[in-house]
Design an enzyme around this catalytic site. Structure first.
Site, short mmCIF file in Angstrom:
data_model
loop_
_atom_site.label_atom_id
_atom_site.label_comp_id
_atom_site.label_asym_id
_atom_site.label_seq_id
_atom_site.Cartn_x
_atom_site.Cartn_y
_atom_site.Cartn_z
N ARG A 111 1.11 -1.11 -0.03
CA ARG A 111 0.09 -0.09 -0.08
C ARG A 111 0.97 1.09 0.13
O ARG A 111 1.60 1.53 0.91
CB ARG A 111 -0.95 0.07 1.12
CG ARG A 111 -1.66 1.12 1.36
CD ARG A 111 -2.76 1.19 2.41
NE ARG A 111 -4.03 0.48 1.88
CZ ARG A 111 -5.09 0.78 2.70
NH1 ARG A 111 -5.42 1.30 3.40
NH2 ARG A 111 -6.04 -0.03 1.88
N HIS A 138 -7.11 1.22 -6.51
CA HIS A 138 -7.31 -0.02 -5.45
C HIS A 138 -8.09 -1.06 -5.81
O HIS A 138 -9.23 -1.37 -5.73
CB HIS A 138 -8.10 0.94 -4.17
CG HIS A 138 -8.34 0.34 -2.92
ND1 HIS A 138 -7.50 -0.77 -2.57
CD2 HIS A 138 -8.98 0.62 -2.06
CE1 HIS A 138 -7.73 -1.20 -1.30
NE2 HIS A 138 -8.72 -0.50 -1.05
N GLN A 141 -9.95 -3.57 -3.77
CA GLN A 141 -11.22 -3.38 -3.39
C GLN A 141 -12.46 -3.66 -4.57
O GLN A 141 -13.59 -4.20 -4.35
CB GLN A 141 -11.44 -1.68 -3.23
CG GLN A 141 -12.69 -1.22 -2.47
CD GLN A 141 -13.09 -1.90 -1.18
OE1 GLN A 141 -12.29 -1.89 -0.31
NE2 GLN A 141 -14.03 -2.18 -1.13
N ASP A 233 -17.32 7.23 -1.62
CA ASP A 233 -16.05 7.03 -0.84
C ASP A 233 -15.75 8.32 -0.14
O ASP A 233 -16.59 9.37 -0.46
CB ASP A 233 -14.86 6.43 -1.88
CG ASP A 233 -13.52 6.15 -0.74
OD1 ASP A 233 -13.66 6.04 0.26
OD2 ASP A 233 -12.33 5.98 -1.64
N CYS A 274 -16.40 1.40 0.42
CA CYS A 274 -15.33 0.64 0.70
C CYS A 274 -15.02 0.82 2.01
O CYS A 274 -14.25 -0.19 2.50
CB CYS A 274 -14.09 1.02 -0.25
SG CYS A 274 -13.43 2.61 0.03
N ARG A 302 -13.50 -8.68 0.68
CA ARG A 302 -12.17 -8.54 0.62
C ARG A 302 -11.40 -9.75 0.78
O ARG A 302 -10.46 -10.13 0.18
CB ARG A 302 -11.76 -7.23 1.42
CG ARG A 302 -12.18 -6.08 1.24
CD ARG A 302 -11.88 -5.46 -0.02
NE ARG A 302 -10.21 -5.40 -0.26
CZ ARG A 302 -9.62 -4.46 0.41
NH1 ARG A 302 -9.92 -3.52 0.83
NH2 ARG A 302 -8.11 -4.44 0.37
N1 CP Z 1 -11.04 -0.34 2.14
C1 CP Z 1 -10.07 -0.42 2.65
O1 CP Z 1 -9.10 -0.78 1.59
O2 CP Z 1 -9.80 -0.21 3.82
P1 CP Z 1 -8.73 -0.13 4.87
O3 CP Z 1 -7.93 1.31 4.60
O4 CP Z 1 -8.85 -0.30 6.30
O5 CP Z 1 -7.55 -1.08 4.39
N1 NVA Z 2 -9.91 6.58 -1.36
C1 NVA Z 2 -9.56 6.32 -0.01
C2 NVA Z 2 -9.67 4.65 0.01
C3 NVA Z 2 -9.42 3.95 1.55
C4 NVA Z 2 -9.69 2.65 1.30
C5 NVA Z 2 -7.96 6.68 0.12
O1 NVA Z 2 -7.43 6.36 -0.67
O2 NVA Z 2 -7.77 6.84 1.50
#
Ligand code: CP
Ligand code: NVA
Length: 316
Positions: A111, A138, A141, A233, A274, A302
């Site tokens: 990440r 992402h 997701q 989101d 998400c 997930r």
């Molecule tokens: N939706 C998602 O990726 O959640 P987290 O940021 O908790 O991993």
């Molecule tokens: N768009 C959000 C998604 C988190 C799971 C971010 O990037 O923080």
């Protein structure tokens, strides 16, 4: 539906662009089988003895837990690595980190802030790399979200998805996912917050092939009309905290998903997010806790979708 493919063509999974429709459907099919097995107490040791390294430059609840528990359930092991605890923090390059991790583990999930970081990681790793969220994509997701839509609606054909809010990383992969799988997508976002242009170019070609439409408007009332799925989101993704005030002024109140907006969609429209959610901002508690909401199915899926994904990547 039978499993169409047992392993994926590409080494890495950095966005939905790395999969064709047939591969997405195969992942969803295996996800459903693994989910059923788990509920029936059957264990599938598809990744017995395999090791997953998980690098996090940003916080996570769902991604970390679902990957770690997912590989454990399949007989493997996960190692959590905060980027602050690696020599990356002291300037070791991503290239050398990738080469080193490839010597020890079978699979890497990361990440990151900059999508170019995960591209570099993938280029220099000899083992598959999965994007656990970057500033542009992402994809894990959206695999879970497609599984959720399939479970809820039993088909993708003819469905209309409406995305309200920021055209962010989750939205970019949703654009690719809908166009590849064959769902219509209508996005309502403020000018300047549209999805990535390169993503839209690719997706429009896919949509043409699948005879579906992608439309973009600044009016949520237009996007939501006749929608089968309503998704949103946060307006403030990780790393955008410095823009909180400006973003809230731009997005609120017009882009909030509330009961008035949901009522303009189809009667059996489902609500997706998400998570994590900022209740009272992009969505009201009434909607996220209401009967249309499938957010907990998404979070659960997930686990199942990523187990299928990991099992289908070309591990050595
Ligand atoms: N939706 C998602 O990726 O959640 P987290 O940021 O908790 O991993
Ligand atoms: N768009 C959000 C998604 C988190 C799971 C971010 O990037 O923080």
């Amino acid at each position: 539906m039978k499993i169409l493919k047992t392993s994926l063509n590409k080494k890495d999974f950095l966005s939905l662009n790395d999969l064709c429709k047939e591969e997405i459907l195969s992942i969803l099919e295996l996800s459903k089988n693994l989910k059923k097995d788990l509920k029936n107490g059957k264990s599938s040791q598809l990744l017995k003895g395999k090791t997953l390294a998980m690098i996090f430059q940003k916080p996570s609840t769902r991604t970390r837990l679902s990957f770690e528990i997912g590989i454990l359930q399949l007989g493997g092991t996960a190692i959590y690595l905060s980027s602050n605890d690696l020599q990356l923090a002291r300037g070791e390059s991503i290239e050398d980190t990738a080469r080193t991790l490839s010597l020890y583990v079978d699979l890497i999930m990361a990440r990151v802030y900059a999508h170019s970081d995960i591209e570099k990681l993938a280029s220099y790793s000899s083992v598959p790399v999965i994007n656990g969220l970057s500033d542009i994509f992402h994809p894990c997701q959206i695999l879970a979200d497609l599984l959720t839509i399939q479970e809820q609606k039993n088909t993708f054909n003819g469905l209309k998805v409406a995305w309200i809010g920021d055209g962010n990383n989750v939205c970019n992969d949703l654009v690719l996912g809908c166009s590849k799988i064959g769902m219509n997508l209508s996005i309502a976002c403020p000018p300047g917050f549209e999805p990535n242009n390169d993503v839209l170019d690719v997706a429009r070609k896919e949509a043409y092939r699948s005879s579906t439409e992608i439309s973009i408007t600044d009016d949520p009332l237009i996007a939501v009309r006749d929608a089968d799925v309503l998704a949103t989101d946060t307006f403030i993704s990780i790393g955008k905290d410095g823009e909180r005030q400006r973003r809230e002024e731009i997005f609120l109140p017009r882009y909030q998903v509330n009961s008035d907006l949901l009522n303009l969609a189809k009667q059996d429209c489902i609500f997706m997010h998400c998570l994590p959610a900022s209740r009272g901002r992009e969505v009201t508690s009434e909607v996220i806790d209401g009967k249309a909401s499938v957010v907990w199915d998404q979070a659960e899926n997930r686990l199942h979708a990523q187990k299928a994904l990991m099992s289908m990547l070309p591990l050595k």
